[in-house]
Write an enzyme that holds these catalytic residues in place. Structure first.
Site, short mmCIF file in Angstrom:
data_model
loop_
_atom_site.label_atom_id
_atom_site.label_comp_id
_atom_site.label_asym_id
_atom_site.label_seq_id
_atom_site.Cartn_x
_atom_site.Cartn_y
_atom_site.Cartn_z
N LYS A 13 -28.72 27.48 -20.65
CA LYS A 13 -27.59 26.55 -20.45
C LYS A 13 -26.61 26.62 -21.62
CE LYS A 13 -30.26 22.89 -20.38
NZ LYS A 13 -31.58 23.50 -20.66
N ARG A 85 -31.05 13.79 -18.68
CA ARG A 85 -32.37 14.39 -18.73
C ARG A 85 -33.37 13.59 -17.90
NH1 ARG A 85 -31.80 18.14 -22.98
NH2 ARG A 85 -33.68 18.90 -23.88
N ARG A 121 -36.73 32.99 -29.65
CA ARG A 121 -35.39 32.47 -29.98
C ARG A 121 -35.28 32.22 -31.48
NH1 ARG A 121 -32.90 27.55 -26.60
NH2 ARG A 121 -34.62 26.32 -27.44
N ARG A 154 -36.29 27.23 -34.22
CA ARG A 154 -36.14 25.77 -34.06
C ARG A 154 -37.49 25.11 -34.19
NH1 ARG A 154 -32.53 24.21 -28.87
NH2 ARG A 154 -34.23 22.77 -28.60
N ARG A 165 -42.40 20.09 -24.08
CA ARG A 165 -41.03 20.00 -23.54
C ARG A 165 -41.01 20.39 -22.06
NH1 ARG A 165 -38.21 23.84 -27.34
NH2 ARG A 165 -36.28 23.37 -26.22
P1 AMP Z 1 -32.16 20.76 -26.32
O1 AMP Z 1 -31.43 21.40 -27.46
O2 AMP Z 1 -31.24 20.35 -25.19
O3 AMP Z 1 -33.34 21.57 -25.84
O4 AMP Z 1 -32.76 19.37 -26.88
C1 AMP Z 1 -33.71 19.35 -27.94
C2 AMP Z 1 -34.39 17.99 -27.99
O5 AMP Z 1 -33.40 16.96 -28.21
C3 AMP Z 1 -35.12 17.57 -26.71
O6 AMP Z 1 -36.43 18.11 -26.61
C4 AMP Z 1 -35.13 16.05 -26.88
O7 AMP Z 1 -36.10 15.64 -27.83
C5 AMP Z 1 -33.75 15.77 -27.48
N1 AMP Z 1 -32.75 15.55 -26.44
C6 AMP Z 1 -31.68 16.35 -26.11
N2 AMP Z 1 -30.98 15.84 -25.09
C7 AMP Z 1 -31.60 14.68 -24.76
C8 AMP Z 1 -31.36 13.69 -23.76
N3 AMP Z 1 -30.36 13.80 -22.88
N4 AMP Z 1 -32.21 12.63 -23.71
C9 AMP Z 1 -33.22 12.50 -24.57
N5 AMP Z 1 -33.52 13.40 -25.52
C10 AMP Z 1 -32.72 14.49 -25.62
#
Ligand code: AMP
Length: 210
Positions: A13, A85, A121, A154, A165
């Site tokens: 994404k 989410r 990654r 990360r 996740r």
């Molecule tokens: P991402 O970079 O989108 O994979 O997000 C990394 C982490 O940030 C996720 O595993 C969540 O812990 C937190 N996070 C990101 N977006 C959200 C969201 N919309 N709601 C809750 N937690 C989020």
């Protein structure tokens, strides 16, 4: 265009959002990036969010909802990457949107492909560039070929956290696919394909949404 990108962690994404943003000029609102920046800056939000991210759990809805509401209030176009989410966030989004969504793009991909992707990654902690040790390596080895910083994994790309996740995605985020399908907004791309092919699919599904 007001777009939402949904899909499992590692589905591409963020990569596709950056490319579309560069071509069309739509601002990206990526909640994961905003939360990681808040953690790096040690803001009150970052301090509250850090433990949830480390565990691979969702950060509580009120914190994330407020973050997104502030960002999109004045935007006519945007790409929301990583939000909503869960259903609560999707319902909240409807109340804060200045105008209805144009489309929700679903990045469909198998879990096996994702585990391989996430384990390899590497990200640049300085400029946010994203690499993959085999599929998209930096030309500067373990350094970022855009700004020279040393690349890192990360902290939530460790195997146990990746598994967590995925289970959060399956239980909380995957139901949004039907939610948006029922609303006639869902556009699906095959995210197993190479990045250029995914991008072409993205452009073609978005053509149908204008
Ligand atoms: P991402 O970079 O989108 O994979 O997000 C990394 C982490 O940030 C996720 O595993 C969540 O812990 C937190 N996070 C990101 N977006 C959200 C969201 N919309 N709601 C809750 N937690 C989020």
């Amino acid at each position: 265009m007001r777009l939402v990108f949904i899909g499992a962690p590692g589905a591409g994404k963020g990569t596709q959002a950056k490319r579309l943003a560069a071509e069309k000029g739509y601002p990206i609102v990526a909640t994961g990036d905003l939360l990681r920046a808040a953690i790096a800056e040690q803001t009150p939000l970052g301090q509250q969010a850090h433990a949830y991210i480390q565990r691979g759990e969702l950060v509580p809805d009120p914190l994330v909802n407020q973050l997104v509401a502030e960002r999109i209030a004045t935007l006519e176009s945007f790409i929301l990457d990583g939000y909503p989410r869960n259903l609560t966030q999707a319902q909240m989004l409807e109340t804060i949107l200045p105008q209805p969504l144009s489309a929700v793009v679903y990045f469909e991909i198998s879990e096996d492909a994702l585990i391989a992707r996430l384990g390899g990654r590497r990200i640049c902690p300085q400029c946010g560039a994203v690499f993959h040790i085999t599929a998209n390596p930096s030309t500067a080895g373990d350094r970022c070929d855009q700004c020279g910083a040393t690349l890192i994994t990360r902290e939530d790309d460790q195997p146990d956290t990746i598994r967590k996740r995925f289970s959060v995605y399956r239980e909380q985020t995957a139901p949004l696919v039907d939610y948006y399908r029922q609303r006639g907004l869902l556009r699906t791309v095959n995210a197993d394909a190479p990045p250029d092919a995914v991008y072409q699919q993205l452009l073609s599904v978005l053509c149908e949404s204008t």
